[in-house]
Structure formats: C-alpha cells, structure tokens
Enzyme design. Sequence first.
Site, PDB file in Angstrom:
ATOM      1  N   HIS A  80       0.875  -1.200   0.000  1.00  0.00           N
ATOM      2  CA  HIS A  80       0.000   0.000   0.000  1.00  0.00           C
ATOM      3  C   HIS A  80       0.896   1.229   0.000  1.00  0.00           C
ATOM      4  O   HIS A  80       1.491   1.573   1.015  1.00  0.00           O
ATOM      5  CB  HIS A  80      -0.906   0.013   1.236  1.00  0.00           C
ATOM      6  CG  HIS A  80      -1.877   1.161   1.251  1.00  0.00           C
ATOM      7  ND1 HIS A  80      -3.230   0.989   1.476  1.00  0.00           N
ATOM      8  CD2 HIS A  80      -1.705   2.493   1.078  1.00  0.00           C
ATOM      9  CE1 HIS A  80      -3.836   2.165   1.437  1.00  0.00           C
ATOM     10  NE2 HIS A  80      -2.933   3.100   1.205  1.00  0.00           N
ATOM     11  N   HIS A 118       1.577   5.370  -1.639  1.00  0.00           N
ATOM     12  CA  HIS A 118       1.230   6.572  -2.426  1.00  0.00           C
ATOM     13  C   HIS A 118       2.519   7.175  -2.955  1.00  0.00           C
ATOM     14  O   HIS A 118       3.401   7.539  -2.167  1.00  0.00           O
ATOM     15  CB  HIS A 118       0.502   7.600  -1.560  1.00  0.00           C
ATOM     16  CG  HIS A 118      -0.763   7.066  -0.984  1.00  0.00           C
ATOM     17  ND1 HIS A 118      -1.985   7.172  -1.625  1.00  0.00           N
ATOM     18  CD2 HIS A 118      -1.004   6.365   0.155  1.00  0.00           C
ATOM     19  CE1 HIS A 118      -2.922   6.583  -0.882  1.00  0.00           C
ATOM     20  NE2 HIS A 118      -2.348   6.082   0.196  1.00  0.00           N
ATOM     21  N   LEU A 119       2.614   7.265  -4.270  1.00  0.00           N
ATOM     22  CA  LEU A 119       3.831   7.813  -4.879  1.00  0.00           C
ATOM     23  C   LEU A 119       3.619   9.205  -5.454  1.00  0.00           C
ATOM     24  O   LEU A 119       4.580   9.887  -5.768  1.00  0.00           O
ATOM     25  CB  LEU A 119       4.318   6.892  -6.000  1.00  0.00           C
ATOM     26  CG  LEU A 119       4.997   5.594  -5.582  1.00  0.00           C
ATOM     27  CD1 LEU A 119       5.235   4.699  -6.802  1.00  0.00           C
ATOM     28  CD2 LEU A 119       6.313   5.870  -4.874  1.00  0.00           C
ATOM     29  N   ARG A 120       2.356   9.598  -5.633  1.00  0.00           N
ATOM     30  CA  ARG A 120       2.037  10.873  -6.301  1.00  0.00           C
ATOM     31  C   ARG A 120       2.591  10.840  -7.744  1.00  0.00           C
ATOM     32  O   ARG A 120       2.986   9.782  -8.230  1.00  0.00           O
ATOM     33  CB  ARG A 120       2.579  12.099  -5.545  1.00  0.00           C
ATOM     34  CG  ARG A 120       2.399  12.063  -4.034  1.00  0.00           C
ATOM     35  CD  ARG A 120       0.962  11.879  -3.590  1.00  0.00           C
ATOM     36  NE  ARG A 120       0.839  12.023  -2.141  1.00  0.00           N
ATOM     37  CZ  ARG A 120      -0.178  11.578  -1.434  1.00  0.00           C
ATOM     38  NH1 ARG A 120      -1.168  10.907  -2.010  1.00  0.00           N
ATOM     39  NH2 ARG A 120      -0.242  11.772  -0.146  1.00  0.00           N
ATOM     40  N   ASN A 177      -4.944   7.421  -6.064  1.00  0.00           N
ATOM     41  CA  ASN A 177      -5.611   8.684  -5.708  1.00  0.00           C
ATOM     42  C   ASN A 177      -4.762   9.902  -6.055  1.00  0.00           C
ATOM     43  O   ASN A 177      -4.463  10.733  -5.207  1.00  0.00           O
ATOM     44  CB  ASN A 177      -6.003   8.692  -4.214  1.00  0.00           C
ATOM     45  CG  ASN A 177      -4.808   8.632  -3.284  1.00  0.00           C
ATOM     46  OD1 ASN A 177      -3.783   8.049  -3.619  1.00  0.00           O
ATOM     47  ND2 ASN A 177      -4.935   9.229  -2.108  1.00  0.00           N
ATOM     48  N   LYS A 183      -9.232   0.066  -6.125  1.00  0.00           N
ATOM     49  CA  LYS A 183      -9.255   0.645  -4.780  1.00  0.00           C
ATOM     50  C   LYS A 183     -10.519   1.482  -4.580  1.00  0.00           C
ATOM     51  O   LYS A 183     -10.753   2.444  -5.316  1.00  0.00           O
ATOM     52  CB  LYS A 183      -8.020   1.537  -4.606  1.00  0.00           C
ATOM     53  CG  LYS A 183      -7.960   2.316  -3.296  1.00  0.00           C
ATOM     54  CD  LYS A 183      -7.674   1.420  -2.111  1.00  0.00           C
ATOM     55  CE  LYS A 183      -7.793   2.155  -0.786  1.00  0.00           C
ATOM     56  NZ  LYS A 183      -6.690   3.056  -0.495  1.00  0.00           N
ATOM     57  N   HIS A 236     -10.587   1.321   1.416  1.00  0.00           N
ATOM     58  CA  HIS A 236     -10.376   2.265   2.522  1.00  0.00           C
ATOM     59  C   HIS A 236     -11.618   2.128   3.395  1.00  0.00           C
ATOM     60  O   HIS A 236     -12.668   2.683   3.088  1.00  0.00           O
ATOM     61  CB  HIS A 236     -10.206   3.699   2.012  1.00  0.00           C
ATOM     62  CG  HIS A 236      -9.875   4.658   3.117  1.00  0.00           C
ATOM     63  ND1 HIS A 236      -8.700   5.358   3.203  1.00  0.00           N
ATOM     64  CD2 HIS A 236     -10.574   4.998   4.237  1.00  0.00           C
ATOM     65  CE1 HIS A 236      -8.674   6.084   4.307  1.00  0.00           C
ATOM     66  NE2 HIS A 236      -9.803   5.889   4.954  1.00  0.00           N
ATOM     67  N   HIS A 240      -4.819  -0.565   5.660  1.00  0.00           N
ATOM     68  CA  HIS A 240      -4.326   0.177   6.841  1.00  0.00           C
ATOM     69  C   HIS A 240      -5.252   0.076   8.053  1.00  0.00           C
ATOM     70  O   HIS A 240      -5.773   1.073   8.544  1.00  0.00           O
ATOM     71  CB  HIS A 240      -4.045   1.648   6.500  1.00  0.00           C
ATOM     72  CG  HIS A 240      -5.061   2.337   5.609  1.00  0.00           C
ATOM     73  ND1 HIS A 240      -6.406   2.328   5.868  1.00  0.00           N
ATOM     74  CD2 HIS A 240      -4.911   3.062   4.475  1.00  0.00           C
ATOM     75  CE1 HIS A 240      -7.021   3.009   4.927  1.00  0.00           C
ATOM     76  NE2 HIS A 240      -6.140   3.470   4.077  1.00  0.00           N
ATOM     77  N   LEU A 283      -5.014   9.035   7.982  1.00  0.00           N
ATOM     78  CA  LEU A 283      -6.323   8.382   8.030  1.00  0.00           C
ATOM     79  C   LEU A 283      -6.162   6.924   7.646  1.00  0.00           C
ATOM     80  O   LEU A 283      -5.407   6.645   6.705  1.00  0.00           O
ATOM     81  CB  LEU A 283      -7.289   9.096   7.077  1.00  0.00           C
ATOM     82  CG  LEU A 283      -7.723  10.482   7.595  1.00  0.00           C
ATOM     83  CD1 LEU A 283      -8.368  11.298   6.495  1.00  0.00           C
ATOM     84  CD2 LEU A 283      -8.664  10.330   8.781  1.00  0.00           C
ATOM     85  N   ASP A 316       1.400   2.548   3.523  1.00  0.00           N
ATOM     86  CA  ASP A 316       0.538   3.719   3.347  1.00  0.00           C
ATOM     87  C   ASP A 316       1.359   5.003   3.386  1.00  0.00           C
ATOM     88  O   ASP A 316       0.862   6.060   3.778  1.00  0.00           O
ATOM     89  CB  ASP A 316      -0.585   3.758   4.401  1.00  0.00           C
ATOM     90  CG  ASP A 316      -1.669   4.780   4.041  1.00  0.00           C
ATOM     91  OD1 ASP A 316      -1.779   5.132   2.851  1.00  0.00           O
ATOM     92  OD2 ASP A 316      -2.382   5.230   4.955  1.00  0.00           O
ATOM     93  N   HIS A 350       3.222  14.534   1.719  1.00  0.00           N
ATOM     94  CA  HIS A 350       2.573  15.832   1.502  1.00  0.00           C
ATOM     95  C   HIS A 350       3.621  16.894   1.793  1.00  0.00           C
ATOM     96  O   HIS A 350       4.494  16.683   2.645  1.00  0.00           O
ATOM     97  CB  HIS A 350       1.418  16.035   2.494  1.00  0.00           C
ATOM     98  CG  HIS A 350       0.226  15.161   2.237  1.00  0.00           C
ATOM     99  ND1 HIS A 350      -0.769  15.486   1.344  1.00  0.00           N
ATOM    100  CD2 HIS A 350      -0.125  13.961   2.758  1.00  0.00           C
ATOM    101  CE1 HIS A 350      -1.687  14.533   1.337  1.00  0.00           C
ATOM    102  NE2 HIS A 350      -1.316  13.583   2.183  1.00  0.00           N
ATOM    103  N   ALA A 403      -3.965  14.738   5.582  1.00  0.00           N
ATOM    104  CA  ALA A 403      -3.739  13.432   6.224  1.00  0.00           C
ATOM    105  C   ALA A 403      -2.732  12.644   5.402  1.00  0.00           C
ATOM    106  O   ALA A 403      -2.843  12.568   4.180  1.00  0.00           O
ATOM    107  CB  ALA A 403      -5.047  12.664   6.283  1.00  0.00           C
TER     108      ALA A 403
HETATM  109  C1  NCD Z   1      -3.446   9.014   2.075  1.00  0.00           C
HETATM  110  C2  NCD Z   1      -2.948  10.066   1.089  1.00  0.00           C
HETATM  111  O1  NCD Z   1      -2.409  11.089   1.507  1.00  0.00           O
HETATM  112  O2  NCD Z   1      -3.058   9.835  -0.124  1.00  0.00           O
HETATM  113  N1  NCD Z   1      -3.533   9.607   3.383  1.00  0.00           N
HETATM  114  C3  NCD Z   1      -3.565   8.965   4.579  1.00  0.00           C
HETATM  115  O3  NCD Z   1      -3.737   9.631   5.594  1.00  0.00           O
HETATM  116  N2  NCD Z   1      -3.402   7.677   4.668  1.00  0.00           N
HETATM  117  C4  NCD Z   1      -4.740   8.458   1.619  1.00  0.00           C
HETATM  118  C5  NCD Z   1      -5.212   7.252   2.387  1.00  0.00           C
HETATM  119  O4  NCD Z   1      -4.681   6.157   2.250  1.00  0.00           O
HETATM  120  O5  NCD Z   1      -6.148   7.419   3.179  1.00  0.00           O
HETATM  121 ZN    ZN Z   2      -3.311   5.045   1.583  1.00  0.00          ZN
END
Ligand code: NCD
Ligand code: ZN
Length: 342
Positions: free
Chosen positions: A13, A15-17, A41, A96, A133, A171, A216, A244, A248, A260
């Site tokens: 899990h 997030h790479l943006r 996302n 997802k 989620h 998560h 989150l 996860d 940011h 988050a």
């Molecule tokens: C994640 C994100 O920033 O993309 N944020 C997080 O708090 N985990 C999104 C997610 O997995 O809820």
């Molecule tokens: Zn996530």
Amino acid sequence: MTELIITKPDDMHLHLRDGEMLKAVIHHTANQFSRAIVMPNLSDPVTTSEKAQNYFDQIKSFCPNFSPLMTIYFSDQLNNEELLKIRDSSIIFGIKLYPSGVTTNSERGVNSIEDCFHIFEGMEKIDIPLLIHGEVNDTDVDIFDREKVFIDRYLEKITKQFPNLRVVFEHISTKDAVEFVIDGSENLAATITPQHIMMNRNHFLSGGIKPHNYCLPVLKRSSHQKSVLAAALSGNPKFFLGTDSAPHLKNQKESACGCAGVYSAPYAMPMYAQIFDQNNALEKLEPFASFYGADFYKLPRNSAKLKLIKEKTQVYQSIKINNQEVIPYLAGCELDWQIVSN
Ligand code: NCD
Ligand code: ZN
C-alpha cells in the site's frame, strides 16, 4: 541478532504521487522494496486502464528497476468491458474503493456503496482484488468510530455476499478490524502500516498536536494499537506489510487544515524491523514483509534479498523537493536498524 538478510519485501500500500514529488520519493521505496501496490488517488485519479498505463510509464521512467503494481480508482462507472481490460492487464492488480470524502483525493470516490454491488459481483467472477479504505464518510459518525461502523454497515455484507471476492482491508487501525479479518475467510486480508503499530492517538494529540503523525484512519487509543501490533507479529498470513506512505508538502501538513498522510517510505523497513525486534519477533518480519502479501496477490515471491543491520541511524529531518520540503515520519528520531545498500 545484529544482521538480518531477508527476501526483498513488497510494500502492498503506497502513495507515490506524480511529477516532481514522484521523482523525489520513488527511490526511497525502491531502495528497500522490489514491488509496491501503487494507490490511484492522484489529483486526477487513475480511473481507467489507459491512465494506469500512463502512470506506470511515468514511474518506470524515474525508476526502471522498480516494479509498480498498479491499481484503479473505483468508480460506479466501471463496466464489464473495463473490468475485463483490468483483468487482462499485466500491470494492474486491484481496484481501490474510497468512500467519497474520507481521505486525500477521495472526492471522486463512491457515494453509495450499495449501488456498487453489481461491480463487486463482476470483480468476484473474474477474480480482481477489491482494496478498501474501510471508513464511513458520514460526518455524523465520530472519526474514531468510522472504521468499526464501516465494518458493521458494509464490510460484513460485502464479504458475505461475495465470498470469492479477494478483499484487502487497508491500513487497519482497530481491534474490531483485526477481529473481523481473523474471523473472515482466506479471501480477506489486511495491510498494516508502521504508524498504526508504533503509535496511538496520544502520539498525535497529547503534549501539542503533531501534524506529521496525522493520517487516516486516524491513530486510535493504545488498546487498538496493541491489537494491530499483535496481528502484525502473529504470523497469520492475512496480515501483511503496507506502509501507506503518503507524502505531503510540509506547509500543507503544518496548516490550519492539514492534510492526512504520513511519509514513512525512507525508513520503512528499519521501522518495521525495530518494532518486530523490540517484540522478540524478528523471525516473523520476513513472512510479513515479503511472503504473505505476494501470496495473497498471487504473485511469485521475490528472489532478491535485502540486508539490514542493527546499527543506529537517524531519520532525516526533511527532504527537499525543488524549493519545498517533505517531513518524513519520525523525523530526527533514532532507529536501531538500517538498510545495507547493495
Ligand atoms: C493518504 C494520502 O495522503 O493519499 N492519506 C492517509 O492519511 N493515509 C490516503 C489514504 O490512504 O487514506
Ligand atoms: Zn493510503
């Protein structure tokens, strides 16, 4: 034990943006992991197999040796033709589902889960994993209860009605989720982050608010933390590693309305090693990090290795991205383990 050589892990899990952020963060994951389930996302969500291919190509252009396992952002527009394309794709491994508004870039998520049951049925038939989620988006529900309410309202129904659908409860943050997963069939599994086993809500809210520990699902009380930790250490193959990690920019975290997401990627494996070691369960780290996720996703286990040594290391204070900064999880803290790069 002062040295640990394990099968190279996978982050199930992540997030790479995209763009500059992707370019800056991808090597942190690639240094430790062979593969990662890449969350869809983006600000323009990855809703189709074409978009997934473009995103895959972008990731590969920055890091050719890393294997991104792509996912599609669930929308109620998914039809059977698109599902077949997803199933037949060699780069996509799941869809997802975000209830709309529950987290970062989830505005285009699902409003009515009940209206999606025909899509779950289609996914079950052709064996596409559903990644969830698991929090309700109902603003009347207390934020600390949103995971439990999601289980009671939706997850029970989904798993009962579609017993052959592979579901990853992402998560997990509560004892309720741990128990639900343990009681479920072998088609139900869960990812576990470093922050949900290392911390509880005191680490976020006591002695001053700590925006870099805000994610989150939000951190819960310590009894939940203990339960999620016990699940990670249990050797039950339904529980596997998913950081996860969610970068940011500093100014967007340290803000009147902070984002988050916890950026754990740079030291993810040292963090997991530390907590498994502290609990005398280092031998459980390799299956948790390198076997169970791959098995659940029906992927071959990696053949490469990763070496960790028990030597103190300090987490970077910050990472520069152009003229901006990202603050990693546990910035400035000392960890007991570090990666030996090959
Ligand atoms: C994640 C994100 O920033 O993309 N944020 C997080 O708090 N985990 C999104 C997610 O997995 O809820
Ligand atoms: Zn996530």
